[in-house]
Design a protein around this motif. Structure first.
Motif, PDB file in Angstrom:
ATOM      1  N   VAL A  76       0.871  -1.183   0.000  1.00 37.12           N
ATOM      2  CA  VAL A  76       0.000   0.000   0.000  1.00 37.12           C
ATOM      3  C   VAL A  76       0.908   1.233   0.000  1.00 37.12           C
ATOM      4  O   VAL A  76       1.802   1.343   0.838  1.00 37.12           O
ATOM      5  N   PRO A  77       0.729   2.154  -0.959  1.00 34.44           N
ATOM      6  CA  PRO A  77       1.707   3.233  -1.133  1.00 34.44           C
ATOM      7  C   PRO A  77       1.772   4.252   0.003  1.00 34.44           C
ATOM      8  O   PRO A  77       2.835   4.793   0.270  1.00 34.44           O
ATOM      9  N   ALA A  78       0.628   4.515   0.618  1.00 37.45           N
ATOM     10  CA  ALA A  78       0.621   5.628   1.578  1.00 37.45           C
ATOM     11  C   ALA A  78      -0.438   5.414   2.648  1.00 37.45           C
ATOM     12  O   ALA A  78      -1.429   4.712   2.434  1.00 37.45           O
ATOM     13  N   LEU A  79      -0.222   6.045   3.787  1.00 40.38           N
ATOM     14  CA  LEU A  79      -1.287   6.065   4.779  1.00 40.38           C
ATOM     15  C   LEU A  79      -1.527   7.490   5.265  1.00 40.38           C
ATOM     16  O   LEU A  79      -0.661   8.363   5.152  1.00 40.38           O
ATOM     17  N   ALA A  80      -2.734   7.705   5.754  1.00 38.87           N
ATOM     18  CA  ALA A  80      -3.145   9.031   6.225  1.00 38.87           C
ATOM     19  C   ALA A  80      -3.378   8.948   7.723  1.00 38.87           C
ATOM     20  O   ALA A  80      -4.149   8.107   8.190  1.00 38.87           O
ATOM     21  N   LEU A  81      -2.705   9.809   8.465  1.00 40.68           N
ATOM     22  CA  LEU A  81      -2.750   9.734   9.928  1.00 40.68           C
ATOM     23  C   LEU A  81      -3.795  10.669  10.518  1.00 40.68           C
ATOM     24  O   LEU A  81      -3.898  11.833  10.121  1.00 40.68           O
TER      25      LEU A  81
END
Ligand code: PBG
Length: 331
Positions: A76-81
């Motif tokens: 998964v390329p990115a996560l949002a916190l």
């Protein structure tokens, strides 16, 4: 043409076998399309499920690496916190948003160290930090635009210093993208991207999120003086045009499924990276129906995500990211 030969064109021929269906598929969902929203909470050794979002957790920092690790491994390329800020750190001005030791900054530093290949998206808005639950500061009973910008720019630079790669302003103040771009550049963060929540609607579908970050119970009134009216389409295009002119690198439409028409129009008009946020209420609805045995969870999940691709989205912020990535890797 004889009646016996009709119909000459049979649309069903291309649907006859799995291999033709694969060949003629116009859109495809991939792990590369996913951004995973992650909730962090203060304390130690705690992973609690969000009641209205089965399968979504709030995790303490000491458990964060283990929580993220399998999803990072899936690519998964990115996560949002998103932070669930302790109540005693909230105030009317959202001061904690500018604290370099706040939950988001500590989480960002940890994740950058553990998973340097992953992109980190930081939501910029004051609602997780204000005791009144609004996205900005209040003056004369109104969420004050220009006074809020000063706090947001500080929040954005604070996150960038901690290693956040993509600043995602979700506050819907006017002029925030230009203000944040200017502040980031002035602080030397010229490579930090801005993904603006350009068309964000005053929606009923954010309920479970507000439970997750604890911004809902205290919320006074609604957000209709800054978030968009669900009745409007052209206004969304103006919002996007402004954010792009102010320097947004990517734009977002939110919520997702009820606003597929907006995604389509934004994508066609501007041809810029356009993201959909499949929000908490959308996730909760699919999960609730699936838990009741009323729909097939995996199929409904993939179908809902594919709809965003069909509408023209470059990618999707979705709580289904881990489950979808697992399925996509398996097939
Ligand atoms: C904060 C913010 C919200 C969401 C993302 N950022 C809530 C709100 O505007 O009230 C909602 C996300 C979701 O429902 O999944 N400004």
């Amino acid at each position: 043409m004889t009646a016996g030969r009709f119909p000459t064109t049979r649309m069903r021929r291309n649907r006859h076998d799995a291999w033709t269906r694969r060949l003629v598929a116009e859109h495809r969902l991939s792990v590369d399309d996913l951004i995973w929203p992650v909730f962090v909470i203060d304390g130690t050794d705690t992973v609690t499920e969000v009641a209205s979002m089965p399968g979504v957790y709030r995790v303490t920092l000491d458990r964060l690496a283990a929580h993220v690790s399998p999803v990072a491994a899936l690519g998964v390329p990115a996560l949002a916190l998103f932070p669930a800020t302790p109540t005693d750190l909230k105030d009317a001005e959202g001061t904690e948003s500018g604290n370099p030791e706040n939950l988001i900054c500590r989480a960002a530093r940890l994740l950058k160290r553990e998973f340097p290949q992953m992109g980190l998206v930081g939501d910029v808005a004051l609602d997780p930090y204000t005791d009144h639950g609004h996205d900005g500061v209040i003056r004369h009973d109104y969420v004050a635009n220009d006074e809020t910008l000063a706090v947001l720019t500080r929040q954005a630079v604070n996150q960038a210093e901690a290693g956040i790669d993509v600043i995602a302003p979700s506050d819907m103040m006017d002029g925030r993208v230009a203000a944040i771009r200017g502040a980031l550049d002035a602080a030397g963060h010229i490579h930090v991207r801005i993904m603006s929540y350009a068309a964000k609607y005053a929606s009923a579908f954010y309920g479970p999120f507000r439970e997750a970050v604890g911004s809902g119970s205290a919320l006074r009134g609604d957000k209709k003086t800054y978030q968009m009216d669900p009745a409007n389409t052209d206004e969304a295009l103006r919002e996007v045009a402004l954010d792009l002119a102010e320097g947004a690198d990517m734009v977002m439409v939110k919520p997702g499924m009820p606003y597929l028409d907006i995604i389509r129009r934004v994508h066609e008009r501007f041809g810029v990276p356009t993201f959909a946020y499949q929000v908490s209420g959308e996730y909760a609805m699919i999960m609730a129906a699936a838990r009741n045995g009323w729909i097939d969870q995996d199929r409904a999940m993939l179908e809902s995500l594919l709809a965003f691709k069909r509408a023209g989205a470059s990618g999707v912020l979705t709580y289904f990211a881990p489950a979808a990535a697992r399925l996509l890797r398996a097939t």
